[in-house]
Structure formats: C-alpha cells, structure tokens
Motif scaffolding. Structure first.
Motif, PDB file in Angstrom:
ATOM      1  N   SER A 556       0.825  -1.209   0.000  1.00  9.33           N
ATOM      2  CA  SER A 556       0.000   0.000   0.000  1.00  9.33           C
ATOM      3  C   SER A 556       0.857   1.256   0.000  1.00  9.33           C
ATOM      4  O   SER A 556       0.402   2.332  -0.395  1.00  9.33           O
ATOM      5  CB  SER A 556      -0.931   0.006   1.220  1.00  9.33           C
ATOM      6  N   GLY A 557       2.095   1.106   0.440  1.00 14.78           N
ATOM      7  CA  GLY A 557       3.019   2.233   0.408  1.00 14.78           C
ATOM      8  C   GLY A 557       4.222   1.884  -0.439  1.00 14.78           C
ATOM      9  O   GLY A 557       4.208   0.928  -1.229  1.00 14.78           O
ATOM     10  N   ASP A 558       5.307   2.626  -0.253  1.00 15.23           N
ATOM     11  CA  ASP A 558       6.508   2.341  -1.036  1.00 15.23           C
ATOM     12  C   ASP A 558       7.449   1.386  -0.312  1.00 15.23           C
ATOM     13  O   ASP A 558       8.538   1.081  -0.805  1.00 15.23           O
ATOM     14  CB  ASP A 558       7.244   3.632  -1.387  1.00 15.23           C
ATOM     15  N   SER A 559       7.084   0.885   0.843  1.00 18.86           N
ATOM     16  CA  SER A 559       7.922  -0.048   1.586  1.00 18.86           C
ATOM     17  C   SER A 559       7.046  -1.071   2.285  1.00 18.86           C
ATOM     18  O   SER A 559       5.834  -0.893   2.441  1.00 18.86           O
ATOM     19  CB  SER A 559       8.800   0.697   2.598  1.00 18.86           C
ATOM     20  N   GLY A 560       7.723  -2.142   2.724  1.00 17.19           N
ATOM     21  CA  GLY A 560       6.998  -3.202   3.412  1.00 17.19           C
ATOM     22  C   GLY A 560       7.875  -4.429   3.556  1.00 17.19           C
ATOM     23  O   GLY A 560       9.078  -4.404   3.256  1.00 17.19           O
ATOM     24  N   ASN A 561       7.306  -5.541   3.998  1.00 16.52           N
ATOM     25  CA  ASN A 561       8.026  -6.798   4.177  1.00 16.52           C
ATOM     26  C   ASN A 561       7.610  -7.800   3.108  1.00 16.52           C
ATOM     27  O   ASN A 561       6.413  -7.977   2.839  1.00 16.52           O
ATOM     28  CB  ASN A 561       7.754  -7.385   5.556  1.00 16.52           C
ATOM     29  N   VAL A 562       8.623  -8.471   2.518  1.00 10.08           N
ATOM     30  CA  VAL A 562       8.356  -9.508   1.514  1.00 10.08           C
ATOM     31  C   VAL A 562       8.460 -10.868   2.199  1.00 10.08           C
ATOM     32  O   VAL A 562       9.538 -11.255   2.661  1.00 10.08           O
ATOM     33  CB  VAL A 562       9.360  -9.426   0.350  1.00 10.08           C
ATOM     34  N   PRO A 563       7.372 -11.619   2.281  1.00 13.65           N
ATOM     35  CA  PRO A 563       7.431 -12.952   2.885  1.00 13.65           C
ATOM     36  C   PRO A 563       7.999 -13.966   1.876  1.00 13.65           C
ATOM     37  O   PRO A 563       7.589 -14.000   0.719  1.00 13.65           O
ATOM     38  CB  PRO A 563       5.967 -13.256   3.208  1.00 13.65           C
ATOM     39  N   VAL A 564       8.946 -14.771   2.325  1.00 10.64           N
ATOM     40  CA  VAL A 564       9.571 -15.785   1.472  1.00 10.64           C
ATOM     41  C   VAL A 564       9.593 -17.109   2.230  1.00 10.64           C
ATOM     42  O   VAL A 564       9.968 -17.155   3.403  1.00 10.64           O
ATOM     43  CB  VAL A 564      11.006 -15.393   1.069  1.00 10.64           C
ATOM     44  N   THR A 565       9.237 -18.175   1.551  1.00  9.45           N
ATOM     45  CA  THR A 565       9.313 -19.522   2.118  1.00  9.45           C
ATOM     46  C   THR A 565      10.489 -20.252   1.493  1.00  9.45           C
ATOM     47  O   THR A 565      10.626 -20.308   0.264  1.00  9.45           O
ATOM     48  CB  THR A 565       8.017 -20.312   1.855  1.00  9.45           C
ATOM     49  N   LEU A 566      11.349 -20.827   2.332  1.00  8.75           N
ATOM     50  CA  LEU A 566      12.508 -21.600   1.881  1.00  8.75           C
ATOM     51  C   LEU A 566      12.292 -23.062   2.246  1.00  8.75           C
ATOM     52  O   LEU A 566      11.913 -23.372   3.371  1.00  8.75           O
ATOM     53  CB  LEU A 566      13.793 -21.084   2.533  1.00  8.75           C
ATOM     54  N   ALA A 567      12.561 -23.946   1.277  1.00 12.19           N
ATOM     55  CA  ALA A 567      12.398 -25.387   1.498  1.00 12.19           C
ATOM     56  C   ALA A 567      13.757 -26.073   1.444  1.00 12.19           C
ATOM     57  O   ALA A 567      14.611 -25.729   0.616  1.00 12.19           O
ATOM     58  CB  ALA A 567      11.475 -25.982   0.446  1.00 12.19           C
ATOM     59  N   ASN A 568      13.951 -27.041   2.319  1.00 17.09           N
ATOM     60  CA  ASN A 568      15.167 -27.860   2.322  1.00 17.09           C
ATOM     61  C   ASN A 568      14.758 -29.318   2.138  1.00 17.09           C
ATOM     62  O   ASN A 568      14.340 -29.988   3.090  1.00 17.09           O
ATOM     63  CB  ASN A 568      15.940 -27.672   3.624  1.00 17.09           C
ATOM     64  N   ASP A 569      14.853 -29.811   0.911  1.00 15.89           N
ATOM     65  CA  ASP A 569      14.493 -31.200   0.615  1.00 15.89           C
ATOM     66  C   ASP A 569      15.687 -32.136   0.691  1.00 15.89           C
ATOM     67  O   ASP A 569      15.564 -33.311   0.324  1.00 15.89           O
ATOM     68  CB  ASP A 569      13.874 -31.279  -0.788  1.00 15.89           C
ATOM     69  N   SER A 570      16.831 -31.642   1.153  1.00 13.21           N
ATOM     70  CA  SER A 570      18.025 -32.483   1.233  1.00 13.21           C
ATOM     71  C   SER A 570      18.041 -33.256   2.544  1.00 13.21           C
ATOM     72  O   SER A 570      17.150 -33.118   3.384  1.00 13.21           O
ATOM     73  CB  SER A 570      19.287 -31.622   1.114  1.00 13.21           C
ATOM     74  N   ASP A 571      19.094 -34.059   2.716  1.00 10.85           N
ATOM     75  CA  ASP A 571      19.231 -34.874   3.923  1.00 10.85           C
ATOM     76  C   ASP A 571      20.094 -34.213   4.988  1.00 10.85           C
ATOM     77  O   ASP A 571      20.391 -34.827   6.015  1.00 10.85           O
ATOM     78  CB  ASP A 571      19.848 -36.235   3.565  1.00 10.85           C
ATOM     79  N   SER A 572      20.500 -32.972   4.753  1.00  7.14           N
ATOM     80  CA  SER A 572      21.387 -32.292   5.696  1.00  7.14           C
ATOM     81  C   SER A 572      20.801 -30.944   6.094  1.00  7.14           C
ATOM     82  O   SER A 572      20.157 -30.272   5.284  1.00  7.14           O
ATOM     83  CB  SER A 572      22.771 -32.067   5.069  1.00  7.14           C
ATOM     84  N   ALA A 573      21.022 -30.562   7.357  1.00  5.47           N
ATOM     85  CA  ALA A 573      20.643 -29.225   7.787  1.00  5.47           C
ATOM     86  C   ALA A 573      21.534 -28.210   7.080  1.00  5.47           C
ATOM     87  O   ALA A 573      22.717 -28.459   6.854  1.00  5.47           O
ATOM     88  CB  ALA A 573      20.789 -29.090   9.295  1.00  5.47           C
ATOM     89  N   VAL A 574      20.946 -27.058   6.710  1.00  8.44           N
ATOM     90  CA  VAL A 574      21.705 -26.051   5.984  1.00  8.44           C
ATOM     91  C   VAL A 574      21.609 -24.708   6.692  1.00  8.44           C
ATOM     92  O   VAL A 574      20.656 -24.427   7.422  1.00  8.44           O
ATOM     93  CB  VAL A 574      21.205 -25.907   4.525  1.00  8.44           C
ATOM     94  N   ASN A 575      22.611 -23.889   6.454  1.00  9.59           N
ATOM     95  CA  ASN A 575      22.658 -22.526   6.969  1.00  9.59           C
ATOM     96  C   ASN A 575      22.846 -21.611   5.769  1.00  9.59           C
ATOM     97  O   ASN A 575      23.917 -21.597   5.157  1.00  9.59           O
ATOM     98  CB  ASN A 575      23.821 -22.374   7.948  1.00  9.59           C
ATOM     99  N   VAL A 576      21.805 -20.849   5.418  1.00  8.41           N
ATOM    100  CA  VAL A 576      21.838 -20.071   4.189  1.00  8.41           C
ATOM    101  C   VAL A 576      21.469 -18.616   4.468  1.00  8.41           C
ATOM    102  O   VAL A 576      21.015 -18.254   5.557  1.00  8.41           O
ATOM    103  CB  VAL A 576      20.867 -20.660   3.136  1.00  8.41           C
ATOM    104  N   GLY A 577      21.659 -17.812   3.470  1.00  7.39           N
ATOM    105  CA  GLY A 577      21.201 -16.434   3.474  1.00  7.39           C
ATOM    106  C   GLY A 577      20.166 -16.245   2.384  1.00  7.39           C
ATOM    107  O   GLY A 577      19.865 -17.159   1.620  1.00  7.39           O
ATOM    108  N   LEU A 578      19.608 -15.017   2.306  1.00  3.38           N
ATOM    109  CA  LEU A 578      18.566 -14.743   1.330  1.00  3.38           C
ATOM    110  C   LEU A 578      18.654 -13.281   0.917  1.00  3.38           C
ATOM    111  O   LEU A 578      18.870 -12.393   1.757  1.00  3.38           O
ATOM    112  CB  LEU A 578      17.181 -15.042   1.930  1.00  3.38           C
TER     113      LEU A 578
END
Length: 680
Positions: A556-578
């Motif tokens: 509604s304005g020129d700023s806000g929060n973008v919701p993002v869903t990240l999926a990990n289909d692998s067999d290992s826990a991961v530490n990532v950025g976005l």
C-alpha cells in the motif's frame, strides 16, 4: 654423402635381402602374392628339460585363390642361440641367424582355396642336438615347389636343467585390477562395461580366476574405485541403456567376484593405488593438486573397508609410465611411498636390462621408483586373439626373460630383479596365456618369482631418469579439466551451506575423482559424459534448497516486508542467506538476511524489508545465498508492486483538475464583469 646415410641404406638393403632368403633354400613369396598362413595350435612343453619331447601341432590355412599343390611343412631351428635381446629383435625382421631343417612334413593332399590342413611334429629334445643353453629361433614354413608360401616365426628357450640357475633373474609380477570408472555420484553406471567385466567370462573375472591360482607369485595392485563399484553393483544398481536408466541384472556376479578377490589376496601381497587411477600430472598442471592428494589418501581406507582386510596404499601407477618432478613432489607430500614407472623413462640402452627399482628424489624424501621392464610389458600386451597368437606371445615372454637371465648385467649384478607388468592397468589378457607364463615363472630354471615387498628391500639401480617433456604422453586436456573445475566450484557451494558436510559431499568428491581418471585418455567421450552427468546431478542436489515463493506482492506504500518460504528437501541441515534483487536493482532497496537454518525436509518462512522506487511493477529475483554471500542454486521470481505512487499520482491529477477549474471560473467571471462595465 654422410657415413650414417650410407649405413642406413646398406642396412635397408640387407634387411630386404634377409627377408627374401630367410636362410632357406625355398624362395619366399611376396606377401602381396599370397595369403597362405601357418598357425600354431600347440607348442609343448612350455619349459623343456633334457627328458622332454618337442611337440608341435598346427595348420596351413590357404586363404589364396589358388590351390596349394603337394604342400609341405618345413620346420627349421637356428644353429646357435640368439644373441640376447638384439638377437630377438633381429629375428622379428628376418632370419639373422643360420638355421637347419629339423624335418619336412608332406601334407599328402593339395589344399584348396579356403581350406586348411593340419600337421604334427614330435621329436625328443635329445635328438635336437642342442649343445648350448639359451634361446633358439624356431621357424615353420609352408612350402610349395621350393617356394615358401607362408611362415610363422617364434622362439624356443632351452635350459635343460630342472634346477634354478645360480643367477636366475627375479621376476616381480604386478597384477593390476582396474577398470573404466564410469559411475556417477548417485551410483548410476553410464554403460555395462564394468558389470560385464565382472561376470563369467569377463575380463576382470579372468584376472581373478588366474590370480587365485598363482596368488603367492603376484603383487596385487588394486584400484579402490573398481572394488567400490563392484560393491555398489552387488547391492543392486542402475545402468544407462539406450539412453534410459534401467535396473541392472548382474549383481550376483559382482558379489561373487568381490568375494573371490577377498579370498585371493593377503595384506602382504595386496596394494591400493590412487583412487580411480587419476591423471596426476594433468591434475597438477591444471591446479588440481588437492585432488591428487585426496585420491592418494582415500585409497587404502576404501580398499580396506570393502575388502575387509588391511590393504596398504601409498602407490601411484603412472599412466604412461612417466612422471615429472613437480607431480612426484605432490605425491610424496600426500604420503606416497612408491611410484610405478616404465624402464623407458630411464636413460641408457633399452635392450640392457636394469634393476627393477631405483630412488626417485623429491622435496619430501625418496620415493621407491618401481621400473616395469618395457620389453616384458610389450610381450604381455601382444595380440592374443587365437591360440596361435597366445603361443607367440608366450614364447616371446619366455625369450625375453631368458635373455635377461643370460645378459652381462645379470651375470655381474646378481641378484637382478625385473618387473613384469602391462603398460595399461586396464589390460585384457587371455587367461590361458597368463597361466602359461605364470607357470613358467615358477618352473623355468632362469626365473625366480618374487614380490614387490621384497623388491623394495633389494639393492637399487642407478637413478638416471630421462627428462619429462610435455606432450610426450597423452594427458587429460586443459579444456576438459577447466570444465571439471567449474563442477568443483559447485561442490564447494554445497559444502558451504551444510551445517555438517555428510556422505553426499563425499559421493560428489569421489565422483569427480573418477572423472579425472587416466582411463578417459582412451575413452574421452565417456569422460565427458561422466562429467556432464555429475554436473547435472549436482545441480539437482543444490536446488533441493530453494525458495518456493512466486506471484505478485502488492504494497500500500513504497515499503513493506516480503514474505519468502525456503524449502530444504536435502538430507542435511543447511545454513543459508537470502536476498532480493530487483530488475533493475536501482529500484529496490533491500538488505540480505543471513543465518537462516533449515533442518532436513523442513520449510521456514522469513520476511525481508524492502523499499520500492517507482510505480511500475518490479520483477524481482529471490536468491538463496551461501554463508559467504555467494549465490546458491536457482533463484525464484516474484513481482513487487507499490500503490503509493498510484495514490500520489491521483492527488496530483485532482489538484491539477481543481486548479484548471478555478482558472476557468476566474476567467469566465472576469469576462462577465468586463462585459457589464462596457454596457454601462
């Protein structure tokens, strides 16, 4: 004219004349005039003694267009022993020694075109009048009307004593067990080559069957990637056939083969060489020395685990028999103790036998340089497509070893030990040939079988290596290894995001080692296919960690929060950025988010604050990042829209409309007032 040119010309004339006459009263017919062949079916005994009887059976095969009329078989033997290896070579090009006729056999009937006739010759050695021990030249001619129509030439070693000679030469048999490692990171085989080789009648099965019979005579040299493949095949496997991945049906053969290998070897006679027989020189030249180290260090661990018995490592078998100094330094730094080279890498006369071990100095101390005798290697890979060719290869091997035992070097430097090994670790000998030469190694009075372990503790020969020159051997190309390094970078990305790197990383690292095998010198297209498959599998693995967001997000304005869903289909826990990347990036203000931990098989949702500049819809990439900030995997696409600029534009339009309306009203009012003033 220079003397060397005159000498070469005279030598050529001599060899031509020698080939034409061959110390026989029968005139030789040019090869273009006939296709008559003499083939051997048997030549026994392999190692004759005084009480033995020489037995030769064979056939005259008429492949010409004319009948052989009243054909005869003439068997000739040189009147004296051959002069060492030079004498062996001379007999290849023509009769360098005088000969005598042992017998002439009438074949009784004519031989029609396309037909053949057999012959048999038997004579006790006591009647051959052999006065000197050594190697004789044996020639069998097919004769018609005093013309030699076809011929076969071989060697007959004669050492009548059944006891070992005081200066018998030691022979170390290196027994390489290796194949073409066309297996991807997910253990899919690109072809049936290895499963077939592991099956009944297959190349690798033949090597194990013969090896089990003569195990104490052999030094087993095992590629860990092969037994690893056999283990995977034995557990059930997939293979590419006609462009499709199907379930293979040779698992039981692979399991049986692996069990037979376990039963054949002992910790004292088995050795693991570098994983997948990597091309260490090419790797080092192209900045992949770390992979050479890895291939060396993982080899004994893998071999010991699969074979369920300690298998020492530290061995590098140079693919061409040659090695440069810088690569030797890398190998030594990785813990290598032994390199297998060809005697062709050493300075001096190749016909002069040399001790099968010397020192190879490196920055980290001396390596054991095991020198395979190049002439024995050549004999081991002679054609073996028929019984006749097997006999020729066998007799050549026996003649070569007998010449070594009688050489001045052997007489002056006892005990002399030589190394018998093929020039290619993926050799394909006929089992009957192997059995015959191995029996001869055990029983011949001029040979004593010994082991690699014993050789490494024996006196060293001179270390007079020839300089290694680039281009004198075929290496994996720079273009190919550049592609491989790009795939390597993907593995580094995969490792970077994992909380704890696991078996998946190991699988891809080992697959890339298989892609660096020297086997792909011979099958470059398979190497490219393997590398492409690994890269494709790795891309799929990386994309198991991905953003699932899509569509349009409106603010509604020129700023806000973008919701993002990240999926990990692998067999290992991961530490990532976005991060969010606008297209163009100048229209989007957004800070990347880091430290997002996702457990295996889970999804997480995060929000990234943004500010949008401009009112048009903004295409935006949602990019996963490594902890170091590098892009990871394939980005998702969303569209960001801000309504703030649309409302602002509405107020501007309304204000403008009001201003225009006021201007119009004022103008009309002024005109009316002016008109009234005029009327008055």
């Amino acid at each position: 004219m220079r003397p060397s040119i005159i000498f070469r010309a005279l030598l050529g004339i001599f060899l031509l004349c020698a080939t034409a006459t061959f110390a026989s009263p029968a005139r030789a017919v040019d090869a273009t005039e006939t296709s008559v062949q003499v083939v051997l079916d048997s030549l026994l005994p392999i190692v004759p003694t005084t009480d033995s009887t020489l037995r030769i059976t064979g056939r005259v095969v008429n492949g010409s267009t004319s009948a052989l009329v009243q054909p005869r078989v003439q068997i000739r033997l040189s009147t004296s022993v051959l002069n060492g290896r030079e004498g062996i070579d001379a007999e290849i090009y023509g009769p360098a020694s005088s000969s005598r006729v042992l017998t002439t056999i009438d074949l009784k009937t004519d031989i029609a075109p396309g037909s053949q006739s057999g012959f048999t010759f038997t004579l006790p050695f006591t009647q051959l009048a052999l006065t000197t021990q050594g190697t004789y030249s044996l020639v069998i001619n097919a004769v018609q009307a005093n013309q030699t129509m076809g011929s076969i030439r071989t060697y007959l070693p004669w050492f009548p004593s059944s006891e070992k000679m005081p200066r018998a030469v030691g022979v170390v048999w290196l027994w390489p067990i290796a194949d073409y490692p066309a297996r991807t990171a997910t253990n899919v085989l690109l072809n049936d080559q290895t499963p077939v080789a592991l099956s009944n009648g297959g190349r690798l099965t033949g090597l194990i069957d013969v090896g089990r019979e003569f195990s104490s005579t052999l030094s087993w040299m095992i590629d860990p990637s092969l037994i690893q493949s056999a283990d995977h095949i034995g557990r059930g496997y997939q293979v590419v056939q006609d462009g499709e991945i199907v379930v293979g049906d040779r698992s039981s053969n692979a399991s049986r083969w692996l069990n037979d290998l376990r039963a054949a070897i002992t910790p004292s006679n088995s050795h693991a060489f570098t994983y997948a027989d990597v091309d260490a020189v090419a790797d080092r030249r192209n900045g992949l020395s770390a992979d050479v180290v890895r291939a060396m260090t993982v080899a004994p661990t893998i071999a010991t685990s699969i074979l369920q018995s300690p298998v020492p490592g530290g061995v590098y078998w140079a693919p061409s028999g040659r090695l440069d100094q810088k690569t030797a330094n890398v190998l030594a730094s990785a813990g290598a103790t032994t390199v297998v080279l060809s005697s062709a890498t050493m300075a001096g006369d190749p016909n002069v036998p040399r001790q099968g071990i010397t020192d190879y100095p490196t920055s980290f101390g001396n390596l054991n340089a095991v020198l395979t005798d190049q002439r024995l290697s050549a004999a081991l890979v002679m054609p073996q497509r028929s019984a006749s060719e097997v006999i020729l290869a066998r007799q050549r091997f026996l003649a070569e070893t007998a010449a070594i035992a009688q050489s001045p070097v052997a007489r002056a430097n006892a005990p002399l030990t030589v190394v018998a090994a093929p020039s290619d670790v993926r050799w394909s000998p006929v089992p009957s040939f192997l059995r015959s030469v191995l029996r001869a190694t055990q029983s011949a009075p001029w040979m004593i079988p010994t082991t690699l372990a014993a050789l490494t503790n024996s006196p060293r020969g001179p270390s007079d290596r020839l300089a290694y020159a680039s281009g004198e051997r075929q290496e994996l190309t720079t273009a190919y290894l550049t592609r491989l390094k790009a795939v390597h970078a993907k593995i580094s990305q995969l490792t970077a995001v994992q909380e704890t790197p696991g078996p998946v990383n190991t699988a891809y690292s080992e697959a890339l080692l298989r892609a660096q095998s020297s086997a792909w010198h011979e099958q470059p297209s398979t190497g490219v296919e393997l590398l492409t498959s690994i890269s494709r599998e790795l891309t799929t693995q990386i994309n198991q960690v991905r953003p699932t967001s899509s569509g349009t997000i409106t603010f509604s304005g020129d700023s806000g929060n973008v919701p993002v869903t990240l999926a990990n289909d692998s067999d290992s826990a991961v530490n990532v950025g976005l991060s969010l990347i606008g297209e163009p990036s100048s229209r989007l203000e957004s800070a990347a988010k880091s430290g997002i931990v996702i457990e295996p098989g889970q999804k997480v949702s995060v929000e990234l604050p943004v500010r949008i500049l401009g009112g048009d819809p903004l295409p935006t990439k949602v990019q996963v990042l490594t902890p170091g900030g590098a892009s990871y995997g394939t980005a998702a696409s969303i569209t960001l829209v801000s309504t703030a600029y649309a409302r602002a534009a509405g107020w501007v339009v309304l204000a403008a409309f009001g201003a225009i309306t006021l201007f119009v009203v004022v103008g009309i009012t002024r005109r009316i007032m002016q008109a009234r003033a005029t009327d008055e």
